[in-house]
Enzyme design. Sequence first.
Site, PDB file in Angstrom:
ATOM      1  N   ASP A 253     -50.260  -9.117  32.746  1.00 38.81           N
ATOM      2  CA  ASP A 253     -49.552  -8.552  31.588  1.00 38.81           C
ATOM      3  C   ASP A 253     -50.579  -7.813  30.728  1.00 38.81           C
ATOM      4  O   ASP A 253     -51.580  -7.277  31.242  1.00 38.81           O
ATOM      5  CB  ASP A 253     -48.777  -9.655  30.841  1.00 38.81           C
ATOM      6  CG  ASP A 253     -47.580  -9.112  30.066  1.00 38.81           C
ATOM      7  OD1 ASP A 253     -47.790  -8.590  28.958  1.00 38.81           O
ATOM      8  OD2 ASP A 253     -46.436  -9.187  30.556  1.00 38.81           O
ATOM      9  N   ASP A 254     -50.366  -7.812  29.426  1.00 34.37           N
ATOM     10  CA  ASP A 254     -51.206  -7.014  28.520  1.00 34.37           C
ATOM     11  C   ASP A 254     -52.662  -7.528  28.494  1.00 34.37           C
ATOM     12  O   ASP A 254     -52.956  -8.627  28.955  1.00 34.37           O
ATOM     13  CB  ASP A 254     -50.598  -7.108  27.110  1.00 34.37           C
ATOM     14  CG  ASP A 254     -50.983  -5.926  26.232  1.00 34.37           C
ATOM     15  OD1 ASP A 254     -51.843  -5.130  26.637  1.00 34.37           O
ATOM     16  OD2 ASP A 254     -50.410  -5.812  25.129  1.00 34.37           O
TER      17      ASP A 254
ATOM     18  N   LYS B 205     -44.801  -3.345  35.060  1.00 35.32           N
ATOM     19  CA  LYS B 205     -43.991  -3.625  33.855  1.00 35.32           C
ATOM     20  C   LYS B 205     -44.406  -2.590  32.830  1.00 35.32           C
ATOM     21  O   LYS B 205     -45.576  -2.548  32.426  1.00 35.32           O
ATOM     22  CB  LYS B 205     -44.279  -5.044  33.355  1.00 35.32           C
ATOM     23  CG  LYS B 205     -43.716  -5.362  31.966  1.00 35.32           C
ATOM     24  CD  LYS B 205     -44.003  -6.831  31.602  1.00 35.32           C
ATOM     25  CE  LYS B 205     -43.642  -7.164  30.168  1.00 35.32           C
ATOM     26  NZ  LYS B 205     -43.917  -8.596  29.844  1.00 35.32           N
TER      27      LYS B 205
ATOM     28  N   ASP C 200     -44.030  -1.458  29.200  1.00 33.64           N
ATOM     29  CA  ASP C 200     -43.595  -1.876  27.869  1.00 33.64           C
ATOM     30  C   ASP C 200     -43.343  -0.639  27.000  1.00 33.64           C
ATOM     31  O   ASP C 200     -43.612   0.495  27.435  1.00 33.64           O
ATOM     32  CB  ASP C 200     -44.685  -2.784  27.269  1.00 33.64           C
ATOM     33  CG  ASP C 200     -44.095  -3.840  26.353  1.00 33.64           C
ATOM     34  OD1 ASP C 200     -42.957  -3.661  25.889  1.00 33.64           O
ATOM     35  OD2 ASP C 200     -44.792  -4.841  26.079  1.00 33.64           O
TER      36      ASP C 200
ATOM     37  N   SER D 188     -39.079  -1.977  29.907  1.00 35.25           N
ATOM     38  CA  SER D 188     -38.730  -2.684  28.665  1.00 35.25           C
ATOM     39  C   SER D 188     -37.879  -1.821  27.732  1.00 35.25           C
ATOM     40  O   SER D 188     -37.557  -2.242  26.620  1.00 35.25           O
ATOM     41  CB  SER D 188     -40.004  -3.128  27.941  1.00 35.25           C
ATOM     42  OG  SER D 188     -40.753  -3.977  28.763  1.00 35.25           O
TER      43      SER D 188
ATOM     44  N   ARG E  59     -36.098  -5.537  30.750  1.00 36.74           N
ATOM     45  CA  ARG E  59     -36.006  -6.487  29.647  1.00 36.74           C
ATOM     46  C   ARG E  59     -34.957  -5.961  28.665  1.00 36.74           C
ATOM     47  O   ARG E  59     -35.084  -4.842  28.167  1.00 36.74           O
ATOM     48  CB  ARG E  59     -37.363  -6.611  28.954  1.00 36.74           C
ATOM     49  CG  ARG E  59     -38.390  -7.458  29.723  1.00 36.74           C
ATOM     50  CD  ARG E  59     -38.146  -8.945  29.506  1.00 36.74           C
ATOM     51  NE  ARG E  59     -38.001  -9.194  28.074  1.00 36.74           N
ATOM     52  CZ  ARG E  59     -39.029  -9.245  27.216  1.00 36.74           C
ATOM     53  NH1 ARG E  59     -40.254  -9.140  27.645  1.00 36.74           N
ATOM     54  NH2 ARG E  59     -38.819  -9.438  25.925  1.00 36.74           N
TER      55      ARG E  59
ATOM     56  N   ASP F  36     -38.642 -11.292  23.270  1.00 32.98           N
ATOM     57  CA  ASP F  36     -39.606 -12.071  24.058  1.00 32.98           C
ATOM     58  C   ASP F  36     -39.257 -13.557  24.030  1.00 32.98           C
ATOM     59  O   ASP F  36     -38.935 -14.108  22.973  1.00 32.98           O
ATOM     60  CB  ASP F  36     -41.008 -11.953  23.445  1.00 32.98           C
ATOM     61  CG  ASP F  36     -41.603 -10.573  23.626  1.00 32.98           C
ATOM     62  OD1 ASP F  36     -40.926  -9.693  24.168  1.00 32.98           O
ATOM     63  OD2 ASP F  36     -42.766 -10.413  23.216  1.00 32.98           O
TER      64      ASP F  36
END
Length: 424
Positions: A81-82, A158, A160, A192, A217, A221
């Site tokens: 992830d980030d 993913k 975002d 997202s 998404r 969160d």
Amino acid sequence: MGVPAVVAVLAVLLALPARGLENGLARTPPMGWLAWERFRCNVNCREEPRQCISEMLFMEMADRLAEDGWRELGYKYINIDDCWAAKQRDAEGRLVPDPERFPRGIKALADYVHARGLKLGIYGDLGTLTCGGYPGTTLDRIGQDARTFAEWGVDMLKLDGCYSSGKEQAQGYPEMARALNATGRPIVYSCSWPAYQGGLPPKVNYTLLGEICNLWRNYDDIQDSWDSVLSIVDWFFTNQDVLQLAAGPGHWNDPDMLIIGNFGLSYEQSRSQMALWTIMAAPLLMSTDLRTILPSAKEILQNRLMIQINQDPLGIQGRRIIKEKFHIEVFLRPLSQAASALVFFSRRTDMPFHYTTSLAKLGFPEGAIYEVQDVYSGKIIGDLKTGDNFTVIINPSGVVMWYLCPKALLIQQQAGEASRLPRL
Ligand code: GLA
């Protein structure tokens, strides 16, 4: 068809705009592991070398996925992830991983993951910065970043949406879909976008999303708490009329990660999250420490029948069909071969509740007989006629989950199996 006709057909086909990802991926909801909820943006590798976002974390999780029975059950994506990137792009403008935390680079990590029969996911952000403040993908960087990810051997992205406007998102999300297509590498695309637009029409166009993204998404969160799980469940089932139609093979709603194995959920609540995510045909992306997970949490996440239901090839998202005023809810997901899954969920806080109903009251067709199996105990409960009353005992904040197979079909299946037996 004569040659001119073939040429004409080809010309029409080539003139058609590329629709969607055309990647044939995620025919069932993706399964795997995603770093964010459990490990966040911990970059303090000096003090917490085994808890920080570094190649070691992903290598150790990949080992666990490969060695502890997860991969065989379908959990095959290991997703960064980030906070993986260096704060600056390189001289050619390419994204680069943080050199101290990923000294061998993402390509080497992808090789490590692939050698274990797994797939690697990465995180990007359409905008000037990621939500955690790392370099984002502005509109002019989309092609370059897609190519970088493909060259590294990444299998899922993913994307975002922090630090971008609605207008930039409307341009950038479809553009990234085209850029990923153009790399020629199959990359599952998780968007997202809807979460940044309130998750509902008319601001969100689910038809378009289904054409460009494999999953998305929709909502806030997840956090490590039961309250958070409940708020997600409430939102998804309140809006089920819109969301159910958006889901199907290749394109899924994503209510966010499974937090089973962490700190916020009791045993019953963990079983509820798993059951409700399965009813929703949700991606099963665990975010927990697989090196230290307790057997009770592992057993929930590795329940075979549960996973079979989650991964049902029809890919129909289930619905809440009953909301009793005494805080019992019933959920139903239709499955292939006329089977179905039922979840009886208690929001009560007193004691195990005896809930009496019948399949007729739950809308099942008259005159049918079902074989019922309890998904958590694995026990065959027996045959149930649509009109029969039955009682399930549901623990506070817990579920009872059933798998139902119509009896006539079972007999057909058994006959089919018998006829395939070798003749002596
Ligand atoms: C957003 C996303 C999360 C996570 C963080 C990372 O909040 O919704 O899932 O990726 O950013 O900063």
